[in-house]
Design an enzyme around this catalytic site. Structure first.
Site, mmCIF file in Angstrom:
data_model
loop_
_atom_site.group_PDB
_atom_site.id
_atom_site.type_symbol
_atom_site.label_atom_id
_atom_site.label_comp_id
_atom_site.label_asym_id
_atom_site.label_seq_id
_atom_site.Cartn_x
_atom_site.Cartn_y
_atom_site.Cartn_z
ATOM 1 N N LEU A 106 8.309 2.242 4.712
ATOM 2 C CA LEU A 106 9.280 1.159 4.842
ATOM 3 C C LEU A 106 10.425 1.306 3.842
ATOM 4 O O LEU A 106 11.542 0.867 4.125
ATOM 5 C CB LEU A 106 8.600 -0.197 4.743
ATOM 6 C CG LEU A 106 7.642 -0.519 5.900
ATOM 7 C CD1 LEU A 106 7.225 -1.980 5.873
ATOM 8 C CD2 LEU A 106 8.202 -0.158 7.255
ATOM 9 N N THR A 123 0.855 -1.187 0.000
ATOM 10 C CA THR A 123 0.000 0.000 0.000
ATOM 11 C C THR A 123 0.892 1.239 0.000
ATOM 12 O O THR A 123 2.025 1.194 0.489
ATOM 13 C CB THR A 123 -0.955 0.016 1.208
ATOM 14 O OG1 THR A 123 -0.205 -0.031 2.413
ATOM 15 C CG2 THR A 123 -1.921 -1.167 1.155
ATOM 16 N N ILE A 161 1.314 4.483 1.423
ATOM 17 C CA ILE A 161 2.031 5.095 2.542
ATOM 18 C C ILE A 161 2.948 4.076 3.208
ATOM 19 O O ILE A 161 4.092 4.384 3.546
ATOM 20 C CB ILE A 161 1.054 5.729 3.548
ATOM 21 C CG1 ILE A 161 0.342 6.922 2.899
ATOM 22 C CG2 ILE A 161 1.789 6.181 4.809
ATOM 23 C CD1 ILE A 161 -0.750 7.546 3.748
ATOM 24 N N CYS A 162 2.475 2.856 3.376
ATOM 25 C CA CYS A 162 3.304 1.811 3.993
ATOM 26 C C CYS A 162 4.560 1.572 3.163
ATOM 27 O O CYS A 162 5.661 1.444 3.711
ATOM 28 C CB CYS A 162 2.518 0.515 4.148
ATOM 29 S SG CYS A 162 1.099 0.654 5.250
ATOM 30 N N GLN A 163 4.407 1.515 1.854
ATOM 31 C CA GLN A 163 5.562 1.327 0.970
ATOM 32 C C GLN A 163 6.557 2.461 1.167
ATOM 33 O O GLN A 163 7.753 2.227 1.334
ATOM 34 C CB GLN A 163 5.122 1.264 -0.492
ATOM 35 C CG GLN A 163 6.265 1.001 -1.464
ATOM 36 C CD GLN A 163 6.749 -0.430 -1.426
ATOM 37 O OE1 GLN A 163 5.958 -1.350 -1.556
ATOM 38 N NE2 GLN A 163 8.042 -0.628 -1.240
#
Length: 153
Positions: A49, A42, A44-46
């Site tokens: 991280l 996803t 923002i998660c990408q």
């Protein structure tokens, strides 16, 4: 959400390589950055991280370790880690569903995923930094490096 000064709940979760990782395994040895994230693959998660990966020596070194946690299963984390070049542990809070996220107070009951919770746990198992962002809100990773630096000063 758990507050600064609280004892961090211990956990044992599988990483993207099906290896068991326990928080207590770091006790007395390293400070730990816990990064709860909603879902793999996803936006923002990408981005978050990817930043963790790109600045990993600030978080993963002789003094500290970085652990990312979501409710996704290990096979999904394995594919994502491989495609994204993540070498830090991606831990699966899959079953019992969200139990660790719930213990830290960052589980979003309505969505069935973790909110963006971040904790810095010192070598003695005490939470020294805690924050939680709601869906769609991005975290400032400089706060994480500052919190870890304060523990080694």
């Amino acid at each position: 959400m758990l507050n600064v000064g609280a004892t961090a709940p211990d956990f044992t979760l599988r990483d993207q390589n099906q290896q068991l990782v326990t928080l207590r395994g770091y006790r007395g040895a390293k400070n730990v950055l816990l990064v709860f994230f909603p879902l793999a693959f996803t936006g923002i998660c990408q981005g978050e991280l990817d930043q963790l990966r790109d600045h990993l020596p600030e978080f993963e070194n002789d003094d500290s370790a970085a652990l990312a946690i979501s409710v996704g299963p290990p096979p999904t984390h394995k594919i994502w880690a491989t495609q994204s070049g993540f070498t830090f542990p991606l831990l699966s809070d899959f079953w019992p569903h969200g139990a660790v996220s719930q213990a830290y107070g960052v589980f979003n009951e309505q969505a069935g995923i973790a909110n963006r919770g971040t904790f810095v746990v010192d070598r003695s198992g005490i939470i020294r930094f805690a924050e939680m962002k709601q869906p769609g809100e991005v975290r400032d990773q400089r706060l994480w490096t500052d919190a870890l630096a304060a523990l080694t000063a």
